[in-house]
Every structure is written in C-alpha cells, then in structure tokens.
Scaffold this motif. Structure first.
Motif, short mmCIF file in Angstrom:
data_model
loop_
_atom_site.label_atom_id
_atom_site.label_comp_id
_atom_site.label_asym_id
_atom_site.label_seq_id
_atom_site.Cartn_x
_atom_site.Cartn_y
_atom_site.Cartn_z
N ILE A 55 -4.74 -7.89 7.96
CA ILE A 55 -4.74 -8.76 6.77
C ILE A 55 -4.05 -8.05 5.60
CG2 ILE A 55 -6.22 -9.84 5.02
CD1 ILE A 55 -8.24 -10.39 7.26
N ILE A 56 -4.36 -6.78 5.40
CA ILE A 56 -3.75 -6.02 4.31
C ILE A 56 -2.24 -5.98 4.48
CG2 ILE A 56 -3.51 -3.71 3.30
CD1 ILE A 56 -6.50 -3.28 3.94
N TYR A 67 1.52 -2.65 -1.34
CA TYR A 67 0.20 -2.45 -0.74
C TYR A 67 -0.88 -2.29 -1.81
CZ TYR A 67 1.80 -2.31 4.06
OH TYR A 67 2.29 -2.68 5.28
N GLY A 68 -0.50 -1.88 -3.00
CA GLY A 68 -1.47 -1.82 -4.09
C GLY A 68 -1.97 -3.20 -4.46
N ILE A 72 -5.75 -5.13 -3.90
CA ILE A 72 -6.42 -5.87 -4.98
C ILE A 72 -6.73 -7.30 -4.53
CG2 ILE A 72 -6.12 -6.86 -7.29
CD1 ILE A 72 -4.48 -4.36 -7.99
N VAL A 73 -5.73 -7.97 -3.96
CA VAL A 73 -5.91 -9.37 -3.55
C VAL A 73 -6.95 -9.50 -2.45
CG1 VAL A 73 -4.77 -11.33 -2.43
CG2 VAL A 73 -3.60 -10.10 -4.26
N GLY A 159 -15.93 -2.30 7.14
CA GLY A 159 -14.70 -2.52 7.89
C GLY A 159 -13.48 -2.50 7.00
N PHE A 160 -13.58 -3.11 5.83
CA PHE A 160 -12.48 -3.13 4.88
C PHE A 160 -12.19 -1.73 4.36
CE2 PHE A 160 -10.95 -4.72 0.49
CZ PHE A 160 -9.63 -4.69 0.92
#
Length: 272
Positions: A55-56, A67-68, A72-73, A159-160
């Motif tokens: 997802i990231i 990626y920053g 955040i999103v 997990g995140f």
C-alpha cells in the motif's frame, strides 16, 4: 464482582501483551527490520506487513514517488479507519465515568459496612450487595472496560509499523530536510513533543487526583518515542508524529462529543 472487575482492569494489558507475542511469533523478518521474503513469510508478515508495504509503495507511485507523503497519507487512512472504534471506546469510557460517579456514594457505603470483616460470609454478602448495586444502575464493569478496540487496532498498527521498517524503497528516499532511511536529530524531538501534547489533551476534564496518578505514566510514551527515534530511521518518527497529531484531533473531538458537563466544569475550574 468488584474484585473481578478490579482484576480484569488491572491485568487487561497482560492479555494484550500475550496477543502481541502470538501475532509476532511468526514475523522474525519484520521484527529484525530485514526485507520480507513473500514466499517464506509467516502469517503476520504475509497478511499485515507485506500488505501495508504494498500500500505504501502504491500510494507513493501515485504521489510522484514521495514516500514521505505516502507515509503521511497511509497513516491518516489507517487512523481514520480505526477512528469509529476509538470514538466508541471514548464514549463508553465517559459513560462509565458517569455511572461510577453515581454509584460511588453507595459503593463507599457498602465498603464501610463491611470494613474489617474478612470472613467468607461477610465477603459473600458484600459481593452480593455490590452486584445488586450494579444491576440497579444497569452497570456492567467488565463490558465497560473496552478492550476490543485495542485488540482490533493492535495488529493493524504493528503491521504498519513494521511495513515502514522493512520497505527498502523508503530508505532510499528523502522527505523535507531528512533522509527517511537514516536517523535525524530533529524528528525525535518533534515526535516526543507531539505525544506529550497528546498526553496533556487526554488529561482535559480529569479530576486533579487522576492527573497526579497519570503524571509519570504520561511521560513514558513521549520519552520512549524520543529515545527510540534517535536510533531509528526518520520514517518512524514521521509516522509517530502524524499519528500523534491525528490522536490529538480525535481526542478533542471525542471530548467535545461525549465529555459530560461535570468533567467540563472540572476543566474550567482547573484552569481558573
């Protein structure tokens, strides 16, 4: 019944710790920070860590490879998804406080009645009267503890967290003034300050005695986050900082929606 309630309330986090051990027992790659092999990943790595990692990376591709911004999103999306559970927990907590405030005088009367009586018969009668008091006010102390939201959110947030640690693409990018894959001297202070503010927000509406009891515990989270962040990739304090800001807004909303007028008066009197 009172002793059961006290026991569960006191040791509920031991159950959560056991859950953490069970969930993380099959995710050696994630806990070590090494890249995860999809073919050999355990259950937790495969369905939680790898999912969030994908997802990231997917969100980053949509955001021009940032990626920053992706962290955040995705952090905000995860927190928004968990928000209904957390607001429900807050609502239950305020309702429990209201009922406990009503029950407290009668509870103290029962305790005074059996003070110093340690025989089995007296203890049995005290528990019966306590149970009758709970039934009279429709108060279920076990159900009001509210562990379910914590149990549900725990594997998601863990997990995140490990997805951020093990996604190699994150370490290869920079955001604002820092490299996401290297430690930063400023972000630990930012994350710690945000979580200290978040702790102060949780104290709004509390009685003075409760504030004193929580004073030391409230400093543990900011201090630990700050210390860990000094030796962690800057992507992690970025994640903590964004999550902390969201929690501040969420707690202010929950207090506005559910905090009883009596607690609001405590807040006003404390500020005067």
């Amino acid at each position: 019944m009172q002793s059961v309630f006290t026991f569960i309330k006191k040791y509920r986090f031991i159950g959560l710790a056991v859950l953490a051990v069970v969930l993380l027992s099959g995710c050696q790659a994630a806990t070590s920070g090494e890249p995860i092999d999809p073919e050999t990943a355990g259950f937790f790595d495969k369905y939680f860590v790898l999912t969030f990692s994908n997802i990231i990376k997917g969100v980053a591709s949509v955001l021009g490879g940032s990626y920053g911004f992706s962290i955040i999103v995705v952090t905000l999306i995860v927190r928004l998804a968990l928000m209904p559970l957390m607001l429900k927990q807050s609502k239950n907590s305020y309702q429990m406080r209201d009922k406990m405030a009503v029950i407290k005088p009668e509870m103290e009367s029962i305790q005074a009645k059996y003070k110093g009586k340690k025989d089995a018969e007296s203890q049995k009668k005290m528990q019966q009267e306590t149970m009758a008091l709970y039934q009279k006010h429709n108060f279920n102390p076990i159900a009001s503890i509210g562990c379910l939201p914590l149990i549900i959110q725990f594997p998601i947030l863990i997990g995140f967290y490990y997805a951020i640690r093990t996604t190699q693409e994150i370490a290869e990018h920079s955001f604002l003034w820092f490299n996401l894959g290297q430690s930063d001297l400023i972000m630990p202070f930012v994350a710690a300050a945000i979580y200290f503010i978040q702790f102060r927000v949780t104290q709004i509406g509390m009685e003075p005695n409760q504030k004193k009891q929580m004073a030391i515990m409230g400093l543990i989270s900011p201090v630990m986050i700050g210390l860990v962040s000094f030796n962690a990739p800057a992507a992690l304090p970025l994640y903590w900082a964004v999550g902390g800001l969201f929690l501040i807004a969420q707690q202010l909303l929950s207090k506005k929606l559910y905090m009883p007028a009596s607690s609001a008066n405590i807040r006003v009197n404390a500020s005067n």
